[in-house]
Enzyme design. Sequence first.
Site, PDB file in Angstrom:
ATOM      1  N   HIS A 170      32.901  28.092  48.260  1.00 26.51           N
ATOM      2  CA  HIS A 170      33.805  28.809  47.790  1.00 26.51           C
ATOM      3  C   HIS A 170      33.451  30.590  48.445  1.00 26.51           C
ATOM      4  CE1 HIS A 170      36.213  31.469  44.636  1.00 26.51           C
ATOM      5  NE2 HIS A 170      34.678  31.725  44.333  1.00 26.51           N
ATOM      6  N   ARG A 196      40.023  25.229  52.772  1.00 29.73           N
ATOM      7  CA  ARG A 196      38.769  26.049  53.045  1.00 29.73           C
ATOM      8  C   ARG A 196      37.990  24.867  53.366  1.00 29.73           C
ATOM      9  NH1 ARG A 196      35.297  25.888  49.047  1.00 29.73           N
ATOM     10  NH2 ARG A 196      36.745  26.481  46.667  1.00 29.73           N
ATOM     11  N   TYR A 248      31.979  18.862  44.721  1.00 30.74           N
ATOM     12  CA  TYR A 248      33.821  18.192  43.777  1.00 30.74           C
ATOM     13  C   TYR A 248      34.577  17.986  45.302  1.00 30.74           C
ATOM     14  CZ  TYR A 248      33.452  22.805  45.103  1.00 30.74           C
ATOM     15  OH  TYR A 248      34.177  24.265  45.826  1.00 30.74           O
TER      16      TYR A 248
END
Lengths: 371, 329
Positions: A274, A270, A284
């Site tokens: 999120h 992706r 991250y």
Amino acid sequence: MASKLKNAQLDAKKALETVEDQFQMLQILNEQGEVVNEAAMPDLTDEQLQELMSRMVYTRILDQRSISLNRQGRLGFYAPTAGQEASQLASQFALEKEDFILPGYRDVPQIVWHGLPLSQAFLWSRGHFQGGQIPEGVNVAIPQIIIGAQYVQTAGVALGLKKRGAKAVAITYTGDGGTSQGDFYEGINFAGAFKAPAIFIIQNNRFAISTPVAKQSAAKTLAQKAVAAGIPGVQVDGMDPLAVYVATRDARERAINGEGPTLIETMTYRYGPHTMAGDDPTRYRTADLDNEWEKKDPLVRFRKFLENKGIWSEEKENEVIEKAKEDIKEAIKVADAAPKQKVTDLISIMHEDMPFNLKEQYEIYKEKESK
Amino acid sequence: MATREITYLEAVREAMSQEMRQNEDVFILGEDIGVYGGAFGVTRGMIEEFGPERVRNTPISEAAIAGAAIGAALTGMRPILELQFSDFITIAMDQMVNQAAKTRYMFGGKGKVPMVLRTPAGSGTGAAAQHSQSLEAWMAHIPGLKVVQPSTAYDVKGLLKAAMDDDNPVIFYEHKLLYKTSAEVPEEPYSIEIGKADIKREGTDVTVVATAIMVHKALEAAAQLEKEGISVEVIDPRTIVPLDKETIIDSVKKTGRLIVVHEAVRRGGIGGEIASMVAESEAFDYLDAPIKRLGGKEVPIPYNPNLEKAAIPQVPDILAAVRETVKYK
């Protein structure tokens, strides 16, 4: 004692390595849009190939517009989809209308292409109760919010379809993180035990919010988890629409032939956060990793493939983009026109017949709302 | 209607069998419900009559049993799922609380999950801490679930029919110790409305609202108290969601005294809800004595049979509570 044993099956490590070696990623189109696996090529017409490309382009625009609508406060919950178009749409493309989709929260595009009006997807995002009112004949559930819960329900939908004699399958989606849930294993195991006509897709987009897949499981692939349930498992290049299509088509065929469920792991990514609720992927993920995956982009490779075949052009793509923008504008208009929700609406949708305990509350709010 | 005496267990089986004979969409799923006949023998003989597709013996997989029931219900089936012990509802909790209870609501009123979760609850069989609990108050807390707790063979058959006919998820608690109790039960199918209490014994001095096995203990106490000149009214709500407030309130207005008895741990039990409901109602003015709640001790159910009994209300506890309550004039 142990040193004297020669039976290879007693070598637990070897058994694992043997299994893991079997799970090689299926790819048909490489990053340059070249066919690298002629034998696996699906028998799709030019029109079908164009349609699949159109849907991917359309959905990329839908993603961009949804993000901006969310930022403007005109859309509620939204989980970005860019990067996962092949994984999502090519799997849906292999389905028939009778097949039943149980999506996760990122899987809105599949249910829209399966027949849910876009305006309803927008209403669902806004938490409007009309968003969940799936039209008759559209075989989809609303997107699941609890991670993995759709997997066990899929086993039940599949059993229901089988009982009704439908030549149809139940298909569900979760992410790499979802495979750590008990429901994931219970779902594939239960469906396997009853040879239920189901397809379980893991969209391995590498991160469950911030947790990388390597921290999710010691398993080398997620597809191999099928082995524990005794069902076929396959890992495919999730950025390659043809590989995703073929794996889903074959799983569907096995399912309706009474051979039971299949687990498919699509290797994807992706690009966005999120969800739009405050996630910052730079915490991250490195830019290098993002770049590496963007080179695998499903639209880029499929566009090249179709252009080489002489069945795609910039002009065609622009038409799709304009159509998407137009549809989205119209769908938002329809969503905006939905009546404002009242507490009494929410009370009255809870039960088939309103029990008297709720009727009391209903009357109280009805009184308030009339003022 | 012709009746005959059958057990609570037979009444459950009969209700399911009759429904399955007339509705192809109804099926059962659960652990060891096939040739084994279920943990308590409720489904014995059913797989022989209905076959393995309608009496689906499942993997040991409570989340999948509950989730598959929901999924099947979404396709128009009407599943009955059996959990071997009601304690295992903890493993099916996400599917019941976050899924089944909310499916209709989240589908904007258009989704339908007609399912019954049947499960034996309660202590008294020496099954110890993890197979003896009464967790019904948990389920009663969740909007979207109906919660039924029948106490007699007659009630269990009629309420199970109503639960199977209901288009919403129903949690149906059977009490293990009641399985062997008998009553006159009509042969034909019949329905008892979910949300209707039953006055199991009429009285004028004190209202005892009791659930499941406690209905029988309350009746036993009432019979003894009659000899002392104390008239006890025993009310069995039968369903705790929705709760028949009216019957309870009317009774308290008549007697002026209320005792609530359940096996579940007293703290956070449904007794608190009933006591509060009465305190908030017009019956408050009629109260002559403080409301009393009897419930399980705040301990896991012990394995030792004497301690197991001591952990929950018994007849002497009800006797003492009534005697104390009627002292208030």
